[in-house]
Design a protein around this motif. Structure first.
Motif, mmCIF file in Angstrom:
data_model
loop_
_atom_site.group_PDB
_atom_site.id
_atom_site.type_symbol
_atom_site.label_atom_id
_atom_site.label_comp_id
_atom_site.label_asym_id
_atom_site.label_seq_id
_atom_site.Cartn_x
_atom_site.Cartn_y
_atom_site.Cartn_z
ATOM 1 N N ALA A 1 -14.433 2.515 -0.117
ATOM 2 C CA ALA A 1 -14.396 1.919 -1.462
ATOM 3 C C ALA A 1 -13.008 1.342 -1.742
ATOM 4 N N ALA A 2 -12.965 0.363 -2.627
ATOM 5 C CA ALA A 2 -11.707 -0.252 -3.054
ATOM 6 C C ALA A 2 -11.422 0.150 -4.495
ATOM 7 N N LEU A 3 -10.215 0.657 -4.743
ATOM 8 C CA LEU A 3 -9.820 1.078 -6.079
ATOM 9 C C LEU A 3 -8.905 0.043 -6.714
ATOM 10 N N ASP B 1 -3.297 4.777 -18.021
ATOM 11 C CA ASP B 1 -1.884 4.404 -18.159
ATOM 12 C C ASP B 1 -0.932 5.410 -17.527
ATOM 13 N N SER B 2 -1.419 6.567 -17.105
ATOM 14 C CA SER B 2 -0.570 7.570 -16.479
ATOM 15 C C SER B 2 -0.449 7.308 -14.983
ATOM 16 N N VAL B 3 0.779 7.093 -14.517
ATOM 17 C CA VAL B 3 0.998 6.848 -13.090
ATOM 18 C C VAL B 3 0.577 8.073 -12.274
ATOM 19 N N HIS B 4 0.810 9.245 -12.820
ATOM 20 C CA HIS B 4 0.424 10.471 -12.112
ATOM 21 C C HIS B 4 -1.071 10.493 -11.822
ATOM 22 N N PHE B 5 -1.876 10.210 -12.842
ATOM 23 C CA PHE B 5 -3.328 10.256 -12.637
ATOM 24 C C PHE B 5 -3.826 9.029 -11.886
ATOM 25 N N GLN B 6 -3.125 7.905 -11.971
ATOM 26 C CA GLN B 6 -3.453 6.765 -11.114
ATOM 27 C C GLN B 6 -3.326 7.169 -9.644
ATOM 28 N N ASN B 7 -2.206 7.813 -9.331
ATOM 29 C CA ASN B 7 -1.975 8.243 -7.950
ATOM 30 C C ASN B 7 -2.968 9.321 -7.520
ATOM 31 N N LEU B 8 -3.300 10.221 -8.438
ATOM 32 C CA LEU B 8 -4.226 11.302 -8.108
ATOM 33 C C LEU B 8 -5.619 10.761 -7.803
ATOM 34 N N VAL B 9 -6.105 9.849 -8.649
ATOM 35 C CA VAL B 9 -7.415 9.233 -8.385
ATOM 36 C C VAL B 9 -7.367 8.435 -7.085
ATOM 37 N N GLY B 10 -6.246 7.744 -6.853
ATOM 38 C CA GLY B 10 -6.092 6.983 -5.617
ATOM 39 C C GLY B 10 -6.202 7.865 -4.384
ATOM 40 N N LEU B 11 -5.584 9.041 -4.433
ATOM 41 C CA LEU B 11 -5.658 9.970 -3.304
ATOM 42 C C LEU B 11 -7.075 10.488 -3.101
ATOM 43 N N ILE B 12 -7.771 10.780 -4.209
ATOM 44 C CA ILE B 12 -9.145 11.270 -4.113
ATOM 45 C C ILE B 12 -10.051 10.222 -3.477
ATOM 46 N N VAL B 13 -9.917 8.985 -3.937
ATOM 47 C CA VAL B 13 -10.742 7.903 -3.392
ATOM 48 C C VAL B 13 -10.432 7.677 -1.921
ATOM 49 N N LYS B 14 -9.148 7.655 -1.583
ATOM 50 C CA LYS B 14 -8.753 7.413 -0.187
ATOM 51 C C LYS B 14 -9.262 8.510 0.734
ATOM 52 N N GLN B 15 -9.217 9.748 0.274
ATOM 53 C CA GLN B 15 -9.624 10.879 1.106
ATOM 54 C C GLN B 15 -11.136 10.991 1.251
ATOM 55 N N HIS B 16 -11.859 10.806 0.153
ATOM 56 C CA HIS B 16 -13.300 11.055 0.166
ATOM 57 C C HIS B 16 -14.149 9.781 0.312
ATOM 58 N N LEU C 1 -10.015 17.400 -12.606
ATOM 59 C CA LEU C 1 -10.244 16.117 -11.931
ATOM 60 C C LEU C 1 -10.434 16.279 -10.426
ATOM 61 N N VAL C 2 -9.538 17.009 -9.779
ATOM 62 C CA VAL C 2 -9.611 17.166 -8.322
ATOM 63 C C VAL C 2 -10.890 17.893 -7.921
ATOM 64 N N ALA C 3 -11.317 18.855 -8.718
ATOM 65 C CA ALA C 3 -12.500 19.646 -8.384
ATOM 66 C C ALA C 3 -13.800 18.894 -8.644
ATOM 67 N N GLU C 4 -13.827 18.046 -9.685
ATOM 68 C CA GLU C 4 -15.097 17.462 -10.124
ATOM 69 C C GLU C 4 -15.296 15.993 -9.750
ATOM 70 N N LEU C 5 -14.215 15.217 -9.683
ATOM 71 C CA LEU C 5 -14.387 13.774 -9.462
ATOM 72 C C LEU C 5 -15.058 13.435 -8.130
ATOM 73 N N PRO C 6 -14.711 14.084 -6.999
ATOM 74 C CA PRO C 6 -15.374 13.714 -5.745
ATOM 75 C C PRO C 6 -16.898 13.803 -5.806
ATOM 76 N N THR D 1 -17.321 -4.706 -0.424
ATOM 77 C CA THR D 1 -16.819 -3.348 -0.542
ATOM 78 C C THR D 1 -17.144 -2.799 -1.924
ATOM 79 N N PRO D 2 -17.658 -1.561 -2.022
ATOM 80 C CA PRO D 2 -17.884 -0.955 -3.344
ATOM 81 C C PRO D 2 -16.580 -0.924 -4.138
ATOM 82 N N GLN D 3 -16.637 -1.328 -5.382
ATOM 83 C CA GLN D 3 -15.452 -1.439 -6.219
ATOM 84 C C GLN D 3 -15.406 -0.325 -7.258
ATOM 85 N N ILE D 4 -14.238 0.294 -7.400
ATOM 86 C CA ILE D 4 -13.982 1.275 -8.455
ATOM 87 C C ILE D 4 -12.847 0.741 -9.311
#
Length: 229
Positions: free
Chosen positions: A129-131, A110-125, A210-215, A102-105
């Protein structure tokens, strides 16, 4: 279980050198030195000024961070320990389980908020991949050596070891060349100036974007098919 790299009759030492600990944990020597300075590892110096690190403290740290490999004494003639193996990934019948993973990311943030946000982006798009997430730079260095991810996402401001130092350290590792680096930060362009030495040629995403550019950035650097191991 005793590693095949080391003679079974050899008794494990009660202490290691800094280089040996670096090999065990898959880190740079400088990172181990920083851990000792922060009293995360128990160490002392010989009369000749050489640092010795307690085996027990290395095992304790590795266990607390979910890492493998600290229960085998390194040999001076043996190569660094290989990354910990993971369970085989379920694939379509046509895939060869031994040759794909599995592709690894790896996200070091250290921010739980941005951990969760990146997690949602990866899960959706990128559900294929495994985060993996590390809360600080030292844990991130250890995880990097263990999983050797296709994509590394790093915040500039981190506890313990800042992201710029982390990036510089990782660049000293040959395996870093196989990872695509993305830096995320709440700092604007003027505030990033002190870290310019580490950010040259690196993709940088301002956290408000982040939400607009990371995907799109992830889509450009993640493999489109199975990753050969």
């Amino acid at each position: 279980m005793q590693s095949d790299k080391f003679p079974t009759e050899r008794q494990a030492p009660d202490h290691y050198t800094t280089l040996e600990v670096a090999k065990i944990l898959g880190m740079a020597v400088r990172s181990v030195q920083l851990m000792v300075d922060r009293n995360e590892l128990e160490a002392w110096k010989t009369p000749g000024g050489h640092r010795r690190i307690s085996r027990t403290s290395v095992e304790r740290w590795a266990s607390a961070h979910g890492l493998a490999g600290a229960d085998s004494a390194p040999s001076s003639s043996a190569p660094p320990l290989a990354p910990a193996t993971r369970p085989p990934v379920s694939r379509a019948p046509s895939a060869t389980p031994a040759s794909v993973r599995t592709p690894q990311i790896l996200l070091i943030e250290d921010s739980v908020h941005f951990q969760n946000l990146v997690g949602l982006i990866v899960k959706q798009h990128f559900p294929e991949a495994a985060l993996q997430v590390a809360n600080d730079g030292i844990t991130g260095l250890a995880l990097y050596g263990q999983i050797q991810p296709e994509v590394l996402i790093v915040d500039i401001l981190l506890p313990g070891i800042d992201g710029a130092t982390l990036i510089t350290t990782l660049r000293s590792h040959p395996q870093f060349a196989r990872s695509y680096l993305i830096v995320v930060t709440s700092l604007d362009e003027a505030q990033r100036e002190p870290y310019a030495f580490a950010l040259q040629g690196v993709e940088v995403i301002h956290k408000p974007r982040l939400v607009a550019e990371l995907p799109a950035v992830l889509a450009a650097c993640l493999p489109t098919g199975p990753v050969t191991s």
